[in-house]
Design an enzyme around this catalytic site. Structure first.
Site, PDB file in Angstrom:
ATOM      1  N   LYS A  34       0.839  -1.303  -0.061  1.00  0.00           N
ATOM      2  CA  LYS A  34       0.067  -0.079  -0.105  1.00  0.00           C
ATOM      3  C   LYS A  34       0.876   1.235  -0.042  1.00  0.00           C
ATOM      4  O   LYS A  34       2.015   1.276   0.347  1.00  0.00           O
ATOM      5  CB  LYS A  34      -0.751  -0.077   1.116  1.00  0.00           C
ATOM      6  N   ARG A 129     -10.430  -0.739  14.947  1.00  0.00           N
ATOM      7  CA  ARG A 129     -10.419  -0.060  13.794  1.00  0.00           C
ATOM      8  C   ARG A 129     -11.385  -0.674  12.865  1.00  0.00           C
ATOM      9  O   ARG A 129     -12.492  -0.249  12.744  1.00  0.00           O
ATOM     10  CB  ARG A 129      -9.094   0.158  13.290  1.00  0.00           C
ATOM     11  N   TYR A 254      15.867  29.721   8.996  1.00  0.00           N
ATOM     12  CA  TYR A 254      14.499  30.609   9.259  1.00  0.00           C
ATOM     13  C   TYR A 254      14.428  30.479  10.702  1.00  0.00           C
ATOM     14  O   TYR A 254      14.847  29.372  11.573  1.00  0.00           O
ATOM     15  CB  TYR A 254      13.334  29.594   8.795  1.00  0.00           C
ATOM     16  N   MET A 302      12.034  24.341   2.647  1.00  0.00           N
ATOM     17  CA  MET A 302      11.206  23.668   1.870  1.00  0.00           C
ATOM     18  C   MET A 302      12.058  22.715   0.627  1.00  0.00           C
ATOM     19  O   MET A 302      12.075  21.872   0.198  1.00  0.00           O
ATOM     20  CB  MET A 302      10.257  24.381   0.815  1.00  0.00           C
TER      21      MET A 302
HETATM   22  C1  LIG Z   1      -0.225  -2.265   6.731  1.00  0.00           C
HETATM   23  C2  LIG Z   1      -0.718  -3.550   6.973  1.00  0.00           C
HETATM   24  C3  LIG Z   1       0.064  -4.777   7.340  1.00  0.00           C
HETATM   25  C4  LIG Z   1       1.585  -4.546   7.159  1.00  0.00           C
HETATM   26  O1  LIG Z   1       2.101  -3.791   8.365  1.00  0.00           O
HETATM   27  P1  LIG Z   1       3.585  -3.897   8.754  1.00  0.00           P
HETATM   28  O2  LIG Z   1       3.778  -3.118  10.152  1.00  0.00           O
HETATM   29  O3  LIG Z   1       3.986  -2.642   7.667  1.00  0.00           O
HETATM   30  O4  LIG Z   1       4.116  -5.067   8.432  1.00  0.00           O
HETATM   31  C5  LIG Z   1      -0.519  -5.755   7.516  1.00  0.00           C
HETATM   32  N1  LIG Z   1      -1.842  -6.091   7.519  1.00  0.00           N
HETATM   33  C6  LIG Z   1      -2.661  -4.882   7.409  1.00  0.00           C
HETATM   34  C7  LIG Z   1      -4.159  -5.149   7.618  1.00  0.00           C
HETATM   35  C8  LIG Z   1      -2.359  -3.627   7.140  1.00  0.00           C
HETATM   36  O5  LIG Z   1      -2.950  -2.684   7.083  1.00  0.00           O
END
Ligand SMILES: *Cc1c(COP(=O)(O)O)cnc(C)c1O
Length: 359
Positions: A34, A129, A254, A302
């Site tokens: 992702k 969640r 800055y 920046m």
């Molecule tokens: C992002 C995610 C993972 C991977 O987590 P890591 O800590 O990067 O290994 C696994 N399962 C779900 C559902 C996730 O959203």
């Protein structure tokens, strides 16, 4: 051309996958890609991790990109279907969905036509969640099993809130809750993210879901990926574009937050928060100049950062500067910026050039 460059080490990605397999013998590995492969580049990472058993993405658009790149493995959309039309597109692209709420279940039941879809059933065992309450596991599983449009191989999954703390009672509770609520159900199990792959072997199940570990990163407090045999998959570099002599008592950057303690050289490097270098990285954050450690001084701006060159007296304009990666763990920079390594690699912006090497 700006000098800022993120080099992705394809060999490190492959080696980290082998390491994850070694840590979770017998389990299938879902490579979580992702957020554009944690900022490393989705297609590039998928190509390097061709030996993965599945890929995990956040949304259908990433599944489309992976199929367009000829990825043939299972692709799991971790947040599942959401909008009308998603299920048809997931069937067309053979993407697995994750079912975590009743609206998704109803959408599946309403659309029983078409190619059989693979489903992961997500339970909320304590993260609070996404996921069904564990008491509903049997009922939801039975409902999914009764749908002719759902593949019989339903994978039961949950996600840990605190698996990076290896003696934490919450994770033990989540494991126990998951086992109790799914006992006797006929399906593969998937619980572990990277930290649990390392620290909770009893929770590996048939599918581990590795993200950070594949990129060589650790979220375990005080530890870096190398502590677990992982290699950084990204090195972020730039170069010095100016060197200034600053007198004792003069200020740099800055808001004049940093004052020179003596007459000295301050280097200016072409990277800033516009590239994704964290603005929160304050004076004292390490960088490598010609492979020697030096420290950021003053505010990150920046396009530029300023560097105390007292430890690198022979530095000259054009010399290479490493912000993180080989020789400088991203976890250390993240610590200075009050965040985690994932946040930094994901935050690289579009103006940064990408390169690849096979190492
Ligand atoms: C992002 C995610 C993972 C991977 O987590 P890591 O800590 O990067 O290994 C696994 N399962 C779900 C559902 C996730 O959203």
């Amino acid at each position: 051309m700006r000098a800022a460059c993120a080099t992705i080490h394809l060999g490190a990605l492959r080696e980290n996958l082998r390491r994850v397999r070694g840590l979770s013998p017998g389990a299938h590995v879902m490579a979580v890609v992702k957020a554009d492969g944690y900022g490393h580049g989705l297609e590039r990472v998928a190509r390097a991790l061709d030996a993965a058993d599945a890929f995990g993405v956040a949304g259908i658009a990433d599944g489309q990109r992976l199929r367009a790149a000829s990825v043939s493995q299972r692709i799991v959309v971790l947040s599942g279907h959401d909008e009308p039309g998603d299920l048809a597109e997931m069937r067309r692209l053979r993407l697995d969905t994750v079912v975590h709420n009743d609206a998704q279940l109803d959408a599946l039941a309403a659309e029983s036509e078409g190619r059989v879809l693979r489903v992961w059933l997500k339970l909320d065992t304590g993260m609070h969640r996404l996921g069904f309450a564990p008491e509903r596991a049997r009922e939801v599983f039975a409902r999914l099993r009764a749908l002719p449009s759902v593949d019989r191989g339903i994978v039961l999954m949950t996600h840990f809130a605190n698996s990076d703390v290896f003696d934490d009672a919450l994770t033990a509770h989540q494991i126990e809750c998951f086992e109790r609520s799914t006992s006797g159900l006929d399906g593969e199990r998937s619980l572990s993210n990277s930290a649990a792959i390392i620290g909770w072997p009893e929770a590996h199940g048939q599918w581990v879901r590795a993200g950070g570990a594949l990129y060589g990163m650790s979220v375990i407090a005080g530890k870096i990926g190398a502590d677990y045999g992982l290699r950084p998959a990204m090195t972020l570099t730039t170069k010095l574009v100016a060197i200034n002599r600053v007198r004792r008592g003069e200020h740099v950057g800055y808001a004049a937050t940093w004052e020179a303690p003596e007459d000295m050289s301050v280097g200016v490097a072409a990277i800033g928060y516009g590239d994704g270098y964290p603005r929160a990285a304050g004076s004292g954050t390490p960088v490598l100049v010609n492979d020697a450690r030096a420290a950021v001084v003053g505010r990150v701006s920046m396009d530029l950062i300023t560097i105390d060159l007292r430890s690198v007296p022979d530095a000259k304009i054009g010399d290479p500067v490493v912000l993180w990666g080989r020789g400088l763990p991203v976890e250390e920079i993240a610590h200075h910026a009050g965040t985690i390594g994932y946040d930094l690699t994901c935050g690289i912006t579009r103006r940064v050039r990408f390169a690849e090497d096979e190492k």
